[in-house]
Design a protein around this motif. Structure first.
Motif, short mmCIF file in Angstrom:
data_model
loop_
_atom_site.label_atom_id
_atom_site.label_comp_id
_atom_site.label_asym_id
_atom_site.label_seq_id
_atom_site.Cartn_x
_atom_site.Cartn_y
_atom_site.Cartn_z
N SER A 137 -26.08 -10.25 28.73
CA SER A 137 -25.95 -11.01 28.76
C SER A 137 -24.96 -11.68 30.37
N TYR A 138 -23.81 -13.19 30.49
CA TYR A 138 -23.47 -12.92 32.03
C TYR A 138 -22.41 -12.10 31.77
N PHE A 141 -22.67 -9.14 32.12
CA PHE A 141 -23.01 -8.56 33.63
C PHE A 141 -21.30 -8.70 34.32
N ARG A 168 -26.79 -3.40 43.40
CA ARG A 168 -27.46 -4.04 42.84
C ARG A 168 -28.12 -1.99 42.30
N VAL A 175 -30.86 -4.27 34.03
CA VAL A 175 -30.52 -5.63 34.77
C VAL A 175 -31.68 -6.01 35.46
N SER A 176 -32.50 -7.02 35.46
CA SER A 176 -34.02 -7.08 36.15
C SER A 176 -33.28 -7.92 37.44
N SER A 178 -34.77 -10.43 39.23
CA SER A 178 -34.22 -12.23 38.89
C SER A 178 -32.51 -11.87 38.67
N GLN A 179 -32.56 -11.51 37.32
CA GLN A 179 -30.95 -11.94 36.57
C GLN A 179 -29.93 -11.53 37.04
N ASP A 181 -30.12 -11.43 40.61
CA ASP A 181 -29.46 -12.74 41.89
C ASP A 181 -28.76 -14.46 40.92
N ASP A 182 -29.50 -13.95 39.65
CA ASP A 182 -29.20 -15.20 38.84
C ASP A 182 -27.45 -15.37 38.37
N TRP A 183 -27.34 -13.57 38.36
CA TRP A 183 -26.00 -13.96 37.74
C TRP A 183 -24.88 -13.12 39.10
N GLU A 186 -24.14 -17.13 40.00
CA GLU A 186 -23.23 -17.70 38.79
C GLU A 186 -21.49 -17.00 39.15
#
Length: 228
Positions: A137-138, A141, A168, A175-176, A178-179, A181-183, A186
């Motif tokens: 979950s965000y 993270f 990272r 965590v993947s 791509s996830q 990067d997205d989080w 965010e």
């Protein structure tokens, strides 16, 4: 006797004595010391070969800290090093890695005895694997990323400008890509972090560290995170 030791190492690691693995050597000597902690100077004195310099191990200490294999703390004018939560796991993986071998044509008695000590203990006691809890979950993270950020910032005196690639790698496979990067983006949108450009130091700048940074279509390459 030396040939027998070579044979033992070949059986243990899956290959002959060809190239060094400084992380495994360092962890092996730290574990074999039997002490709760050692100063960096004491540890390097036991691990370092004549052709190696103390500065060569800077990135080794950084990577082991990111893996939670070691922890460091300031003690007077020096830093003390101790095995971290995943230290034995990382050491076991290093010794079992078929690409690991002792450097040079002669194995130091310190490393040879440390390896024998490890072999005798591991023959009867398996090192339990520390499970890596996936980040799903965000909110989870955010907490994990900020914990890694704060630890790196404190341990390496980064003055609140932490390389994204280190965050990272500190989170690892939890965590993947791509996830991550997205989080991270965010977290920037939520004013928790500011992702900044700039170039990495020469000794850290390579295709792998740049790939582990974040690149966006609008902002380009972002190498650093700053907590707001």
């Amino acid at each position: 006797m030396l040939n027998r030791l070579y044979q033992f190492v070949e059986e243990k690691t899956g290959m002959g004595l060809q190239k060094p693995d400084a992380k495994t050597r360092l962890l092996l000597m730290l574990w074999a010391s039997g002490e709760d902690s050692m100063t960096k100077g004491q540890l390097l004195q036991k691990v370092k070969r004549s052709a190696e310099k103390s500065g060569d191990f800077t990135s080794v200490f950084e990577e082991l800290a990111q893996l939670e294999a070691i922890t460091t703390e300031k003690a007077g004018q020096s830093f003390r090093v101790r095995l971290g939560d995943r230290g034995l796991n990382v050491l076991q993986d290093g010794l079992n890695n078929p690409n690991f071998s002792f450097p040079g044509s002669v194995v130091s008695s310190r490393l040879a005895n440390a390896l024998l000590q490890w072999h005798r203990q591991s023959a009867t006691t398996a090192v339990p694997k520390t499970p890596e809890k996936a980040i799903l979950s965000y909110d989870a993270f955010k907490a994990a990323a900020l914990e890694v950020y704060d630890r790196l910032n404190k341990d390496y005196h980064l003055e609140h400008l932490v390389p994204i690639y280190q965050i990272r790698r500190g989170l690892g496979d939890r965590v993947s890509r791509s996830q991550f990067d997205d989080w991270m983006l965010e977290m920037q949108a939520d004013d928790l972090l500011q992702l900044q450009g700039g170039s990495l130091p020469a000794d850290q700048s390579n295709p792998e560290t740049l790939a582990d940074s974040i690149t966006t279509e609008l902002s380009g390459l972002r190498c650093y995170a700053k907590r707001l």
